[in-house]
Motif scaffolding. Structure first.
Motif, PDB file in Angstrom:
ATOM      1  N   GLU A  64     -11.271  11.739  31.203  1.00  0.00           N
ATOM      2  CA  GLU A  64     -11.272  12.982  31.986  1.00  0.00           C
ATOM      3  C   GLU A  64      -9.940  13.734  31.878  1.00  0.00           C
ATOM      4  O   GLU A  64      -9.737  14.711  32.587  1.00  0.00           O
ATOM      5  CB  GLU A  64     -11.565  12.692  33.463  1.00  0.00           C
ATOM      6  CG  GLU A  64     -13.007  12.325  33.763  1.00  0.00           C
ATOM      7  CD  GLU A  64     -13.934  13.537  33.917  1.00  0.00           C
ATOM      8  OE1 GLU A  64     -13.445  14.672  33.890  1.00  0.00           O
ATOM      9  OE2 GLU A  64     -15.146  13.322  34.052  1.00  0.00           O
ATOM     10  N   ALA A 286     -23.121  15.597  32.858  1.00  0.00           N
ATOM     11  CA  ALA A 286     -23.483  16.491  33.949  1.00  0.00           C
ATOM     12  C   ALA A 286     -23.042  17.871  33.513  1.00  0.00           C
ATOM     13  O   ALA A 286     -22.024  18.024  32.832  1.00  0.00           O
ATOM     14  CB  ALA A 286     -22.780  16.118  35.234  1.00  0.00           C
ATOM     15  N   ARG A 331     -19.601  20.493  43.039  1.00  0.00           N
ATOM     16  CA  ARG A 331     -18.302  19.833  43.171  1.00  0.00           C
ATOM     17  C   ARG A 331     -17.343  20.822  43.844  1.00  0.00           C
ATOM     18  O   ARG A 331     -17.406  22.025  43.557  1.00  0.00           O
ATOM     19  CB  ARG A 331     -17.723  19.471  41.811  1.00  0.00           C
ATOM     20  CG  ARG A 331     -18.650  18.751  40.843  1.00  0.00           C
ATOM     21  CD  ARG A 331     -18.005  18.757  39.478  1.00  0.00           C
ATOM     22  NE  ARG A 331     -18.751  18.091  38.429  1.00  0.00           N
ATOM     23  CZ  ARG A 331     -19.675  18.673  37.662  1.00  0.00           C
ATOM     24  NH1 ARG A 331     -20.001  19.943  37.862  1.00  0.00           N
ATOM     25  NH2 ARG A 331     -20.262  18.011  36.696  1.00  0.00           N
ATOM     26  N   ARG A 364     -13.990  17.091  39.922  1.00  0.00           N
ATOM     27  CA  ARG A 364     -14.737  16.122  39.104  1.00  0.00           C
ATOM     28  C   ARG A 364     -14.327  14.673  39.386  1.00  0.00           C
ATOM     29  O   ARG A 364     -14.870  13.754  38.788  1.00  0.00           O
ATOM     30  CB  ARG A 364     -14.478  16.401  37.613  1.00  0.00           C
ATOM     31  CG  ARG A 364     -15.005  17.712  37.097  1.00  0.00           C
ATOM     32  CD  ARG A 364     -14.630  17.901  35.634  1.00  0.00           C
ATOM     33  NE  ARG A 364     -15.150  16.867  34.785  1.00  0.00           N
ATOM     34  CZ  ARG A 364     -16.357  16.882  34.200  1.00  0.00           C
ATOM     35  NH1 ARG A 364     -17.135  17.909  34.364  1.00  0.00           N
ATOM     36  NH2 ARG A 364     -16.759  15.897  33.430  1.00  0.00           N
TER      37      ARG A 364
END
Ligand code: GLY
Length: 422
Positions: A64, A286, A331, A364
């Protein structure tokens, strides 16, 4: 995590800590505050049904990593370091990964075409420059590990430090442990406003009436934080919804195990991830949408198509899975993709408002950052501040320093806030 040190001696109806928000962050903070010996009320009319309900639960500081987010990386790495102890603390008397689905299986990053290979190789350069372990594999080696990966993938990288947990199990486990003790109260109501007394936050006013009184109130209700009445005047919490569609699928017996590792793919520049669970299901996610759906839980047909198309390109057997669930949630995004975490200064240089901590905007990374959010809040409750996390202060986007013009302790909405100034 530190061991309990505070013995609660609060009168009935008054708590040491009120946590607004029953997602993973709110539950993690409530758990840590409880473990510190404090009495805790967790306020949420629908706990665990927001972003946490959709989340895949990847604990992925390495994959990430985004360009120019080095400070956030430090927070993510600290969270990653805390995860084993956090999970173990929830595992008392259990042998099944603490009942949270916490797994330390690695992640494989794979690309679909030549441009994806170049993009992942470039990202690896940034990851390595940050001291992160990302090792290239040949396609043959990757398929040796995961035989159902397509032979057509362009590249693969091994990321041993990126793990996973099941957020739904995590929430259930924390809730179950907390519910055993009368020091903890779940308040199934919606928080409406911060209450003030003597120039400090004294608790939470509830929608429809009533209040929870607390020595410290922690605002951890994701996107809902910005709509809370009675926030300090001038405090800007610039949260925006970033919707994600995510799928849950069952793997037929003949195809199990579909995968052993989490697979994170790049398909024509678009990310997709496939997270295998121990129960024979997988999570495919996602999308990232910043549209304004008529219903915030509405799943995008285009999003579902994109996820299945891209996942199937990397793992053709995806077409043979049984679709169990398609979910969409928002989110809580911030302008710099980093959380709003800490106390709020009365002016540009402080001192901080007493009785108030903000913990939202985890975007996230809510599941990954849960243990570090809990640890930071615990330190703040104990009167300590870790200078490493000063860059995540929740007042960093406030153009006008909170309280600077309207009087030191003026909450944003005095109409809905009881305030008895000392
Ligand atoms: N943490 C992955 C996502 O938000 O999609």
């Amino acid at each position: 995590m530190a061991s309990p040190t505070v013995i609660s001696a609060t009168p009935p109806g008054q708590y040491d800590v009120a946590v607004i928000g029953g997602g993973v962050i709110g539950h993690g903070i409530a758990w840590e505050a409880y473990r510190s010996g404090r009495s805790v009320a967790l306020i949420d009319d629908a706990p665990g049904t927001g972003a946490s309900w959709a989340a895949a639960g990847m604990l992925a500081p390495v994959s990430e990593l985004h360009y120019q987010e080095e400070e956030l990386l430090a927070l993510m790495l600290e969270a990653s370091r805390l995860w084993p102890g956090f999970a173990a603390g929830l595992g008392e008397g259990r042998s099944d990964a603490s009942g949270t689905g916490y797994r330390t299986t690695p992640t494989l990053a794979v690309g679909a075409d030549a441009a994806d290979r170049q993009a992942l190789a470039d990202l690896r350069g940034v990851q390595q420059a940050s001291g992160l372990a990302v090792e290239p594999l040949t396609v043959r080696e990757a398929r040796g590990r995961e035989p159902l990966l397509s032979p057509g993938i362009s590249c693969a990288f091994d990321i041993p430090a990126d793990h996973q947990v099941d957020p739904r199990k995590l929430l259930a486990r924390i809730g179950e442990l907390l519910a055993r003790d009368p020091r903890y109260t779940a308040v199934p109501r919606r928080a409406a406003a911060l209450r003030w007394e003597g120039g400090r936050v004294s608790g939470v006013g509830l929608e429809g009436g009533g209040e929870i009184r607390a020595g410290e109130t922690i605002v951890a209700n994701g996107l809902g934080a910005a709509g809370l009445q009675g926030l300090p005047g001038g405090l800007d919490l610039p949260l925006r919804p970033v919707y994600g569609d995510i799928l849950r699928l069952r793997v037929p017996q003949a195809l199990r195990p579909l995968l052993r590792c989490t697979v994170r793919g790049l398909v024509r520049g678009i990310p997709v991830y496939i997270v295998p669970r121990e129960d024979g299901t997988v999570v495919i996610g996602a999308t990232q949408r910043e549209d304004a759906p008529s219903d915030p839980g509405a799943v995008s047909a285009g999003g579902v198509y994109q996820l299945l198309r891209d996942a199937q390109q990397l793992l053709p057997a995806v077409a043979e899975l049984e679709l169990l669930e398609a979910t969409a949630r928002a989110r809580p995004g911030t302008p710099d993709n980093a959380p709003l975490l800490g106390r709020v200064a009365r002016s540009g240089t402080g001192p901080d408002y007493e009785g108030l901590i903000i913990a939202t905007g985890f975007f996230r990374h809510g599941v990954l950052l849960t243990p570090v959010a809990a640890a930071v809040c615990r330190q703040l409750l104990d009167g300590e501040t870790d200078p490493r996390w000063a860059g995540f202060r929740p007042d960093r986007f406030s153009i006008r320093p909170p309280g600077s013009s309207a009087g030191d302790t003026t909450p944003r909405d005095t109409a809905t806030t009881e305030r008895k100034t000392a």
